[in-house]
Enzyme design. Structure first.
Site, PDB file in Angstrom:
ATOM      1  N   CYS A 169       0.837  -1.206   0.000  1.00 35.00           N
ATOM      2  CA  CYS A 169       0.000   0.000   0.000  1.00 35.00           C
ATOM      3  C   CYS A 169       0.873   1.258   0.000  1.00 35.00           C
ATOM      4  CB  CYS A 169      -0.952  -0.038   1.180  1.00 35.00           C
ATOM      5  SG  CYS A 169      -2.272   1.215   1.078  1.00 35.00           S
ATOM      6  N   GLU A 203      -2.757  -9.139   2.872  1.00 29.99           N
ATOM      7  CA  GLU A 203      -2.950  -9.673   4.224  1.00 29.99           C
ATOM      8  C   GLU A 203      -4.363  -9.471   4.757  1.00 29.99           C
ATOM      9  OE1 GLU A 203      -3.331  -5.575   5.057  1.00 29.99           O
ATOM     10  OE2 GLU A 203      -2.038  -6.606   3.653  1.00 29.99           O
ATOM     11  N   HIS A 225      -3.827  -5.022  -0.541  1.00 28.50           N
ATOM     12  CA  HIS A 225      -3.549  -5.617   0.770  1.00 28.50           C
ATOM     13  C   HIS A 225      -3.645  -7.149   0.703  1.00 28.50           C
ATOM     14  CE1 HIS A 225      -3.384  -2.048   3.396  1.00 28.50           C
ATOM     15  NE2 HIS A 225      -4.150  -1.512   2.473  1.00 28.50           N
TER      16      HIS A 225
END
Length: 277
Positions: A84, A170, A168
């Site tokens: 990001c 994750e 993202h």
């Protein structure tokens, strides 16, 4: 790891899943001073640098950018992975430029094309700034591009073990399609290299195989009060397709919806489906 607003799940992936010993530093930590003057830092055996997500304009993180640039110059074989904001910071440290997007990309369904394989992943995102892909230096290439607006979604060095992504991987709520990037970072730290050849990003930006006709499977609610969300999604899909000049064939089990209306938006029949079943 530079903490610019790091998510707990990033730490869990690095520490719990991939068994990486992680030292988390504040975003303005003076890493060059620590590495040049502190023997404990120099002799700690650190093997890689992670750049976290975070809010705002990446150009305001001047201290972080300086530290990243120092690592790139003095430790060129140390892997770097950014997510990001970390994607933008890596680009700025390399000499590229960023810009503020008109709307930003937000949500959990942004399609991103991996330029190593051509595969498209559905990704979660929340950012208002992006990298200017044309400003990347010769030793950097785009790694991912957004299939919708063709903005940059990741970069990779063609010489050093440095890469990043704008989305993202994750995300706790998913999709989890791209969490393999953590494994790639771990492999780089262990000295394993990827030899996958990057594809040309322009092949996706200038794609000409736009469909002329689309079959849209609509839906209605299962009970009273549920129809609104599905109806809105369907009607906006029709509107977007019609704006691109694409013929829309709609199949919908619930005829009592806005998307099946012959005058979908403001009595404009041109924004309605061409045929409804």
């Amino acid at each position: 790891c530079f903490d610019c607003g790091i998510k707990n799940n990033i730490i869990r992936y690095l520490v719990s899943t991939h068994k990486i010993e992680l030292v988390v530093l504040p975003f303005d930590f003076d890493l060059p001073a620590a590495l040049s003057s502190d023997k404990d830092w120099e002799g700690s055996g650190w093997q890689g640098l992670f750049l976290s997500n975070g809010p705002g304009d990446p150009t305001e993180c001047s201290a972080t950018i300086s530290s990243i640039r120092y690592v790139m110059q003095e430790y060129p074989n140390h892997p770097i992975f950014g997510i990001c904001l970390g994607n933008q910071l890596l680009a700025l440290a390399a000499g590229a430029k960023t810009y503020k997007m008109r709307y930003g990309n937000r949500g959990m369904n942004q399609p991103c094309v991996d330029l190593r394989t051509g595969r498209c992943y559905i990704t979660p995102q929340n950012h208002g700034y992006a990298i200017d892909g044309d400003s990347l230096p010769p030793n950097f290439k785009q790694l991912f591009v957004n299939a919708n607006d063709h903005t940059n979604e990741g970069i990779i060095s063609t010489v050093n073990p440095w890469f990043s992504c704008q989305f993202h991987p994750e995300a706790m709520g998913g999709p989890e399609d791209t969490n393999f990037l953590f494994e790639q970072f771990r492999d780089m730290v262990l000295g394993k290299q990827s030899n996958m050849e990057l594809l040309n990003a322009q092949a996706f930006v200038n794609a000409s195989n736009v469909p002329k006709k689309v079959l849209l499977i609509g839906s209605g609610g299962l009970s009273i009060g549920q129809a609104g969300e599905f109806d809105y999604s369907g009607s906006q899909c029709i509107k977007a397709l019609k704006e691109e000049g694409i013929e829309v064939i709609l199949i919908n089990p619930n005829i009592a919806t806005v998307q099946t209306s012959p005058t979908l938006h403001s009595n404009d029949a041109t924004s309605a489906a061409d045929r409804v079943y």
